[in-house]
Design an enzyme around this catalytic site. Structure first.
Site, short mmCIF file in Angstrom:
data_model
loop_
_atom_site.label_atom_id
_atom_site.label_comp_id
_atom_site.label_asym_id
_atom_site.label_seq_id
_atom_site.Cartn_x
_atom_site.Cartn_y
_atom_site.Cartn_z
CG ASN A 1 29.22 54.86 35.54
OD1 ASN A 1 29.92 55.80 35.16
ND2 ASN A 1 29.53 54.14 36.60
CG HIS B 1 29.99 58.82 39.14
ND1 HIS B 1 30.06 59.00 37.77
CD2 HIS B 1 30.22 57.49 39.36
CE1 HIS B 1 30.33 57.82 37.20
NE2 HIS B 1 30.41 56.91 38.15
CB CYS C 1 33.62 56.72 38.15
SG CYS C 1 33.27 55.42 36.96
N1 COA Z 1 19.86 41.32 34.69
C1 COA Z 1 19.16 40.47 35.45
N2 COA Z 1 19.62 39.97 36.63
C2 COA Z 1 20.84 40.37 37.02
C3 COA Z 1 21.63 41.25 36.26
C4 COA Z 1 21.10 41.72 35.05
N3 COA Z 1 21.76 42.59 34.25
N4 COA Z 1 22.79 41.45 36.90
C5 COA Z 1 22.73 40.74 38.03
N5 COA Z 1 21.56 40.08 38.10
C6 COA Z 1 21.07 39.19 39.15
C7 COA Z 1 22.16 38.61 40.00
O1 COA Z 1 22.71 37.46 39.41
C8 COA Z 1 21.43 38.31 41.28
O2 COA Z 1 20.74 37.10 41.12
P1 COA Z 1 20.57 36.08 42.36
O3 COA Z 1 19.80 36.86 43.40
O4 COA Z 1 19.82 34.96 41.76
O5 COA Z 1 21.97 35.75 42.78
C9 COA Z 1 20.38 39.41 41.38
O6 COA Z 1 20.27 39.96 40.06
C10 COA Z 1 20.75 40.50 42.36
O7 COA Z 1 22.10 40.85 42.12
P2 COA Z 1 22.81 41.94 42.97
O8 COA Z 1 24.20 42.14 42.41
O9 COA Z 1 22.65 41.68 44.43
O10 COA Z 1 21.90 43.20 42.58
P3 COA Z 1 21.98 44.67 43.09
O11 COA Z 1 20.65 45.11 43.55
O12 COA Z 1 23.15 44.89 43.99
O13 COA Z 1 22.26 45.47 41.74
C11 COA Z 1 24.08 46.49 40.63
C12 COA Z 1 23.43 45.18 41.03
C13 COA Z 1 25.36 46.17 39.88
C14 COA Z 1 23.13 47.26 39.75
C15 COA Z 1 24.40 47.29 41.92
O14 COA Z 1 25.07 46.48 42.85
C16 COA Z 1 25.25 48.49 41.63
O15 COA Z 1 24.83 49.41 40.96
N6 COA Z 1 26.46 48.54 42.19
C17 COA Z 1 27.36 49.62 41.96
C18 COA Z 1 27.99 49.48 40.60
C19 COA Z 1 28.64 50.75 40.16
O16 COA Z 1 28.11 51.79 40.34
N7 COA Z 1 29.83 50.64 39.58
C20 COA Z 1 30.55 51.73 39.09
C21 COA Z 1 31.06 52.55 40.22
S1 COA Z 1 31.80 54.00 39.65
#
Ligand code: COA
Length: 335
Positions: free
Chosen positions: A286, A256, A117
């Site tokens: 993304n 990004h 990315c």
């Molecule tokens: N739909 C519904 N619930 C979801 C889900 C989805 N698609 N994906 C995860 N969850 C749930 C999890 O299981 C978790 O449940 P729990 O609280 O019962 O355990 C809850 O949502 C929170 O998960 P969490 O991972 O803490 O959420 P978050 O606020 O961190 O958001 C991302 C998750 C992935 C959106 C976030 O961490 C993110 O954007 N990270 C960076 C990813 C990225 O940019 N990657 C590429 C980099 S170049």
């Protein structure tokens, strides 16, 4: 590669983007995954994404975006093509030579850069380096990824986040004080954290794994979120310092497009107002190496990016890799 006598600073002279026609919105994903439009929108800012179908590959997308950038530049004349991608059509060879041939540019230098990315920012530095070394006068740089091909279609933690697409720029040798002159740069990596975003199998170390999950992209979302925000802010600060800019000098931040909350948190850490962000993640997701040039295309089209704006550019990705650069926005019309 011909060696040209004159050297210069890379100046942005053309811009183009292309998205595959198939659109998948959050409601469609919610029908087959345990997720919801509300969860995806509020946690990521994404409403829909474009995805490749069997008849569209990374090379196809790169050709479309590259052709548009060449049209925007008003000339087919380039002497190198750099393709930023983590999803080449084949593991070997690189895809850039096929893109060059398909665009009728056969014979020029063409190679891939894989910084996932962060690929577009890394490839900008690479292309600027070719120009600074006098090895090229005009470079076509394409960021293209079919990232959805790496995902487990049943994984709700990755599928909602990614989309496919390609964005491209033409760079020409010019002068430091021109609009569109790119730099300074700041680039970094941390391979100790490679496991945070990884496709474990399929490469030279482990061609095939008995566990099918090893062939899919896995991500430790919350840890990635923290690193992305801190690293993009850090790198942006370094570039501002090298450019002699204060935060008040920055008109626009093209980051990004990984998550709207990452972009907002980065802006907050930098002390930039939220309305300085150039954002199109809502309709693209993304798109990995394509995300920054695609955001630039949309920023020009909706008037967010105007000629003369001081623009900070920053990316973060698997590797880990991250980096930033800066430019004063040129008068450019996407092709
Ligand atoms: N739909 C519904 N619930 C979801 C889900 C989805 N698609 N994906 C995860 N969850 C749930 C999890 O299981 C978790 O449940 P729990 O609280 O019962 O355990 C809850 O949502 C929170 O998960 P969490 O991972 O803490 O959420 P978050 O606020 O961190 O958001 C991302 C998750 C992935 C959106 C976030 O961490 C993110 O954007 N990270 C960076 C990813 C990225 O940019 N990657 C590429 C980099 S170049």
């Amino acid at each position: 590669m011909p060696t040209h006598g004159s050297r210069g600073v890379a100046v942005l002279a053309g811009l183009g983007g292309w998205l595959p026609p198939r659109v998948v919105d959050n409601d469609e994903l919610s029908q087959r995954l345990d997720t919801s439009d509300e969860w995806i929108r509020t946690r990521t800012g994404i409403r829909r994404r474009h995805v490749v179908t069997a008849d569209v590959s990374t090379v196809d997308m790169a050709v479309e975006a590259g052709g548009r950038a060449l049209r925007s530049a008003g000339s087919q004349d380039v002497d190198a093509l750099v393709l930023a991608t983590a999803t080449p059509d084949q593991v070997c060879p690189a895809s850039a030579p096929q893109v060059a041939s398909r665009l009728g540019l056969g014979g020029i230098a063409a190679f891939d850069v894989n910084a996932v990315c962060s690929g577009f920012v890394y490839a900008l530095a690479t292309a600027a380096g070719l120009i600074a070394a006098g090895a090229a006068q005009r470079v076509l740089l394409v960021g293209a990824d079919a990232f959805t091909t790496l995902l487990n279609p049943d994984d709700r933690s990755t599928v909602p986040i990614f989309g496919d697409g390609a964005g491209a720029v033409v760079l020409r040798a010019g002068e430091q004080d021109e609009l569109g002159a790119i730099g300074p740069f700041d680039l970094h990596s941390d391979g100790d954290l490679a496991d945070l975003l990884i496709v474990p199998a399929g490469g030279a170390k482990q061609k095939k794994s008995a566990n099918p999950d090893d062939h899919y992209f896995t991500m430790q979302g919350p840890a990635v979120f923290r690193h992305a925000t801190a690293r993009m802010a850090e790198s942006s600060r370094t570039v501002m310092e090298r450019a002699g800019w204060t935060v008040g000098d920055v008109d626009r931040f093209v980051g990004h497009q990984a998550n709207i909350r990452i972009l907002q948190a980065t802006a907050k850490q930098l002390g930039l107002p939220a309305d300085s962000l150039v954002v199109n993640i809502e309709r693209t997701g993304n798109t990995s190496a394509a995300s920054i040039p695609l955001a630039m295309v949309d920023g020009v089209k909706d008037g967010t990016l105007q000629a003369g704006d001081r623009v900070l550019v920053s990316a973060f990705g698997a590797g880990l890799t991250w980096g930033a650069t800066a430019l004063r926005w040129p008068a450019v019309t996407p092709g």
